[in-house]
Design a protein around this motif. Structure first.
Motif, PDB file in Angstrom:
ATOM      1  N   TRP A 136      58.855  57.505  70.933  1.00 51.71           N
ATOM      2  CA  TRP A 136      60.220  57.712  70.520  1.00 51.71           C
ATOM      3  C   TRP A 136      60.535  58.114  69.330  1.00 51.71           C
ATOM      4  O   TRP A 136      59.997  57.753  68.333  1.00 51.71           O
TER       5      TRP A 136
ATOM      6  N   ASN B  94      66.672  59.684  68.505  1.00 53.09           N
ATOM      7  CA  ASN B  94      66.981  58.525  69.537  1.00 53.09           C
ATOM      8  C   ASN B  94      66.586  59.040  70.850  1.00 53.09           C
ATOM      9  O   ASN B  94      67.276  58.754  71.787  1.00 53.09           O
TER      10      ASN B  94
ATOM     11  N   THR C  66      67.337  56.812  75.667  1.00 50.36           N
ATOM     12  CA  THR C  66      67.732  56.209  74.468  1.00 50.36           C
ATOM     13  C   THR C  66      67.165  55.006  74.448  1.00 50.36           C
ATOM     14  O   THR C  66      66.677  54.126  75.432  1.00 50.36           O
TER      15      THR C  66
ATOM     16  N   ARG D   5      70.477  54.025  62.490  1.00 50.57           N
ATOM     17  CA  ARG D   5      69.781  55.172  62.638  1.00 50.57           C
ATOM     18  C   ARG D   5      69.859  55.848  61.080  1.00 50.57           C
ATOM     19  O   ARG D   5      70.814  55.504  60.498  1.00 50.57           O
TER      20      ARG D   5
END
Length: 144
Positions: A16, A21, A45, A135
């Protein structure tokens, strides 16, 4: 629950990219979560992945992933996913790698089915104490 050599042929792998993302994986990862191989090769995602973890486990897994993102420590967890047809009990082992500035960059690991696992002991994790995933950009510093 222990990992055994019998699990090796059934390991699925994932990576990941935390900043973008974008989670990619192999055919076993795709099968366990009910994605097509094309979907996971192009990338899904983390929200797509988390949506396939059953409620009750999802909150705990989100908390554990978030904690791993911040700490960079390896971790493992068992949980149940719904692949669109049936429930699958799985175990995931992973670690979030940080770049040279300390920013979380890649979360990589493996997953395998554990149909023989016992039910997890209930946890005290609930919606009000799960830290939401935030994020970060490369310009942000990681929280400590």
């Amino acid at each position: 629950m222990a990992f055994s050599e019998n699990d090796v042929p059934n390991l699925g792998f994932y990576n990941w990219n935390v900043v973008d993302n974008c989670l990619t994986g192999d055919a076993i990862f795709a099968s366990l979560y009910g994605f097509t191989l094309d979907e996971v090769v192009r990338g899904v995602t983390i929200e797509d992945v988390m949506a396939r973890i059953i409620p009750g486990d999802r909150e705990r897994v989100a908390f554990e992933v978030h904690t791993g993102i911040l700490s960079g420590e390896a971790g493992s967890t068992c949980y149940t996913v719904f692949d669109g047809f049936c429930l699958k009990k799985v175990m995931s082992i992973g670690r979030c790698l940080h770049d040279t500035t300390g920013l979380p960059s890649f979360y990589t690991g493996t997953i395998f089915e554990r149909p023989d696992r016992q039910q997890d002991v209930p946890t005290n994790v609930s919606g009000h104490n799960v830290v939401p995933f935030q994020r970060l950009s490369r310009m942000d510093r990681p929280a400590h």
